[in-house]
Design an enzyme around this catalytic site. Structure first.
Site, PDB file in Angstrom:
ATOM      1  N   GLU A   1     -76.216  58.897 -24.076  1.00 48.14           N
ATOM      2  CA  GLU A   1     -75.441  58.736 -25.314  1.00 48.14           C
ATOM      3  C   GLU A   1     -76.205  57.929 -26.352  1.00 48.14           C
ATOM      4  O   GLU A   1     -76.185  58.269 -27.542  1.00 48.14           O
ATOM      5  CB  GLU A   1     -74.105  58.023 -25.038  1.00 48.14           C
TER       6      GLU A   1
ATOM      7  N   CYS B   1     -70.078  54.606 -20.630  1.00 47.65           N
ATOM      8  CA  CYS B   1     -69.873  53.231 -20.196  1.00 47.65           C
ATOM      9  C   CYS B   1     -69.443  52.396 -21.408  1.00 47.65           C
ATOM     10  O   CYS B   1     -69.425  52.891 -22.536  1.00 47.65           O
ATOM     11  CB  CYS B   1     -71.157  52.670 -19.590  1.00 47.65           C
TER      12      CYS B   1
ATOM     13  N   CYS C   1     -72.165  52.224 -24.230  1.00 42.98           N
ATOM     14  CA  CYS C   1     -72.235  53.443 -25.038  1.00 42.98           C
ATOM     15  C   CYS C   1     -70.982  53.609 -25.894  1.00 42.98           C
ATOM     16  O   CYS C   1     -71.071  54.024 -27.053  1.00 42.98           O
ATOM     17  CB  CYS C   1     -72.450  54.653 -24.138  1.00 42.98           C
TER      18      CYS C   1
END
Length: 147
Positions: free
Chosen positions: A58, A86, A89
Site C-alpha cells: 500500500e 495494517c 498503511c
C-alpha cells in the site's frame, strides 16, 4: 452494456502483484491504485528486498500514484489490496484522502480494523473481494516458510 472493470477485475491485478511478491520471498500482498478505470500504480510488498519495514504494498502504491498524479491526494482513486491494510498503511491512506479501498482477505491480528485505526471519513471500504484466493496465497506462503 457490460462494464468489464469490476472490483474483481482489479483485485485480480492485485493478486498478480501478490504472486510476484511470493516469488521473491516477500509476504504476498499486492496492490493496485485505479483512477477512471485506469491502473496508475501497481506494486507488492518489498520489505525484504529494500530492508525497509515501511515498504508495504500500500505504501509503495500510494507513492507511485501520487507521483503519477503530481499531487499527494488520491481523492478520485481506488486502492485494491489483497490483504486488509495494517494501521501504518491505513494512516497513510487516511492522509492521502483516498476515495475507496477494496481489500481481499481480512487481517484479524494486525489489520487496521482490529487495531481501531480510522480511515478518512469520505473513504468507502469494500471487504472480502476474492478473499479466499488472497487468504490461500498467504497460507501457502507461510506453509512453505515453515517447511
Amino acid at each position: 452494456m457490460i462494464h468489464p472493470f469490476t472490483d474483481e477485475y482489479f483485485m485480480k491485478k492485485a493478486l498478480q502483484e501478490a504472486e510476484m511478491a511470493f516469488a521473491k520471498g516477500e509476504i504476498p500482498v499486492g496492490a493496485v491504485i485505479v483512477v477512471a478505470d485506469k491502473v496508475i500504480a501497481r506494486t507488492h510488498n518489498l520489505t525484504e528486498l529494500l530492508n525497509d519495514v515501511t515498504a508495504h504494498a500500500e505504501m509503495q502504491a500510494i507513492t507511485a500514484a501520487a507521483n503519477f498524479l503530481g499531487g499527494k491526494y488520491l481523492k478520485d482513486c481506488t486502492l485494491y489490496v489483497t490483504l486488509e491494510p495494517c494501521q501504518m498503511c491505513a494512516g497513510a491512506l487516511y492522509w492521502s484522502q483516498i476515495a475507496k479501498i477494496v481489500f481481499g482477505a481480512s487481517d484479524t491480528h494486525r489489520g487496521y480494523e482490529k487495531m481501531g485505526t480510522q480511515l478518512h471519513p469520505k473513504t468507502t471500504v469494500v471487504r472480502g473481494v476474492l478473499a479466499e484466493e488472497a487468504a490461500d496465497l498467504m497460507k501457502r506462503f507461510f506453509a512453505e516458510k515453515r517447511k
